[in-house]
Write an enzyme that holds these catalytic residues in place. Structure first.
Site, short mmCIF file in Angstrom:
data_model
loop_
_atom_site.label_atom_id
_atom_site.label_comp_id
_atom_site.label_asym_id
_atom_site.label_seq_id
_atom_site.Cartn_x
_atom_site.Cartn_y
_atom_site.Cartn_z
N HIS A 1 84.64 22.67 157.65
CA HIS A 1 84.86 23.90 158.33
C HIS A 1 85.81 24.55 157.04
CE1 HIS A 1 83.84 23.20 162.69
NE2 HIS A 1 83.35 22.00 162.01
N TYR B 1 76.79 20.46 163.35
CA TYR B 1 76.72 22.15 162.90
C TYR B 1 76.05 21.97 161.61
CZ TYR B 1 81.00 20.42 159.96
OH TYR B 1 81.73 19.98 158.91
#
Length: 373
Positions: free
Chosen positions: A47, A212
Site C-alpha cells: 500500500h 487487492y
C-alpha cells in the site's frame, strides 16, 4: 552539513534508497551498500498511501508509479464469515483531496524501482554484507564480508530488523518472532473467475487477510495474511502448502476461500519485531526504519515510516552543521509519531471500524516542522 560530507547508507531498501536519493539531490556524495546480490521481483504487494506519495513527489517519482498502481476507490473492511461491510474508507479523488495525494496499491518491486531510479547510477554496491563497524571521532570504517573496507563521515543504518549498525549504537539484539506468520501469493486474476473489490481486508477473530490488485490493469491479484503459526527455519521465507493456508482460514467467507484455493503457489514469512530502543544514533552512526523501530505490519505502514524517516533525516542534516545535532533533531521530530504507529499496529485495529486516518495519511514529511527536544 558540508556538501563534502561522505555518506554511507547500509541497506538499499525503501528507506535507504530514499535517503540516498534525497541527499544526492541536495548535492552530497552518497554510497549505498546492499548485501543482496540483486533485487528480484519477489511476490509482494504494498500500500502506498498519501504520506508516502508526497515524499515520492519531491523526488519526482510519484507520477510514474501512479501510472502503474491501481487507485482503489475505497479501502473496505469486511467481517470474516458473513462478508458484512464493517467500514468503507473513501479513497480515489475524495481521498486525494482529503490527504493531499492519492492512495495506490502496487507491486513492492515497482515502488522500490521508482525510488532506486532516483539514485545516481553506480551509487549502489551489491553483494556487500556488513560484518563490522569501526566508529572513530572523525571517520567510520565499514568492513564487509568480501574483505573490503570503506570509510565514511556519516553512516545511515537502513539495514532492517537484524541491523549490524544498530549493534554499535545499542548493543547486540536479535529480532523476535511474534508467533504469527504471513502467507503471500500473487497470481493472474484471470485464474480467479470472479471479480473482487479493489482493496479489502477481511477481519477474523485471530487472523485476517488482505486481498487487492497491484496494477491498474487488474491483471494480478495479491493476498497477504496474518495467522498464528510457528517458525523454526533460518530462512527469511519459505514455500508452504495450499492446505496450510486453507486450514488457517477455515470458515471464512467463500470469496476468501476461493482466492486462497486458486493461488498456484503460496509462501509463508515470519512476522518479526525488535525490542524497542530509545537511542537512534551514536557518534557518526544513525538508524532509520526497521533498524530502529520495527513494527507489526497491521497498518501497512512499516515501509511508509522508513520513507518518512529518510525524508526527515535528510532535512535535519541539511539544517544543521553538526551531525549530532541533526540526529537529535531527527529523533525528536519522529519518535512520537513512530510510537503511535507502533502501538496501533500492534493492536491490529486500524480501519476495522469507522476511523479518521488524516493523522497518518495527511502527514507530509517534506514540510512537517522539525522539532527539537
Amino acid at each position: 552539513m558540508r556538501r563534502e560530507t561522505r555518506f554511507a547508507v547500509v541497506g538499499a531498501g525503501l528507506g535507504g534508497a530514499t535517503a540516498a536519493a534525497w541527499l544526492q539531490r541536495e548535492g552530497f556524495t552518497v554510497t549505498v551498500y546492499e548485501q543482496a546480490r540483486t533485487f528480484e521481483r519477489v511476490g509482494a504487494g504494498i500500500h502506498v498511501s498519501a504520506n508516502v506519495l508526497k515524499v515520492l513527489r519531491w523526488l519526482d517519482a510519484e507520477s510514474g508509479l501512479s501510472k502503474i498502481g491501481i487507485h482503489p476507490d475505497t479501502f473496505t473492511s469486511r467481517k470474516w464469515d458473513t462478508g458484512e461491510v464493517l467500514f468503507e474508507l473513501p479513497l480515489g479523488a475524495t481521498g486525494e483531496e482529503q490527504y493531499g495525494a492519492s492512495y495506490i496499491t502496487v507491486h513492492r518491486h515497482d515502488l522500490h524501482a521508482a525510488i532506486l531510479g532516483k539514485v545516481q547510477p553506480g551509487a549502489v554496491h551489491f553483494d556487500k554484507r556488513l560484518t563490522d563497524v569501526e566508529p572513530g571521532d572523525d571517520v567510520v570504517r565499514l568492513i564487509f564480508g568480501d574483505g573490503s573496507v570503506v570509510e565514511a563521515d556519516v553512516v545511515i543504518g537502513a539495514d532492517g530488523v537484524n541491523s549490524k549498525v544498530r549493534e554499535k549504537i545499542v548493543g547486540v539484539g536479535k529480532s523476535r518472532f511474534t508467533g504469527a506468520v504471513a502467507h503471500r501469493a500473487i497470481y493472474p486474476s484471470a485464474l480467479l473467475g470472479i471479480d473482487v473489490r479493489n482493496c479489502t481486508k477481511w477481519w477474523g477473530p485471530e487472523s485476517h487477510i488482505l486481498i487487492y490488485y497491484i496494477e491498474q490493469s487488474r491483471n494480478e491479484i495479491y493476498l497477504v495474511t496474518s495467522a498464528k503459526g510457528e517458525w523454526r527455519s533460518q530462512a527469511s521465507w519459505e514455500f508452504c502448502t495450499r492446505d496450510e493456508v486453507v486450514n488457517a482460514f477455515k470458515g471464512f467467507h467463500p470469496e476468501v476461500r476461493k482466492v486462497i484455493e486458486t493461488a498456484p503457489e503460496l509462501t509463508r514469512w515470519p512476522i518479526l519485531d525488535i525490542e524497542p530502543i530509545d537511542r537512534w544514533s551514536r557518534g557518526r552512526l544513525v538508524l532509520l526504519g526497521d533498524a530502529c523501530h520495527a513494527m507489526m505490519p497491521y497498518m501497512a505502514s512499516g515501509a511508509a515510516m522508513a520513507i518518512e524517516d529518510a525524508a526527515v533525516l535528510a532535512r535535519c542534516l541539511l539544517q544543521s552543521d553538526d551531525h549530532s545535532e541533526a540526529f537529535a533533531l531527527y529523533q525528536a521530530t519522529r519518535q512520537s509519531r513512530i510510537s503511535k504507529v507502533q502501538r496501533i499496529s500492534a493492536e491490529n485495529s486500524f480501519l476495522r471500524l469507522p476511523t479518521d486516518p488524516t493523522w497518518i495519511f495527511g502527514y507530509d514529511a517534506v514540510t512537517v516542522p522539525l522539532r527539537s527536544q
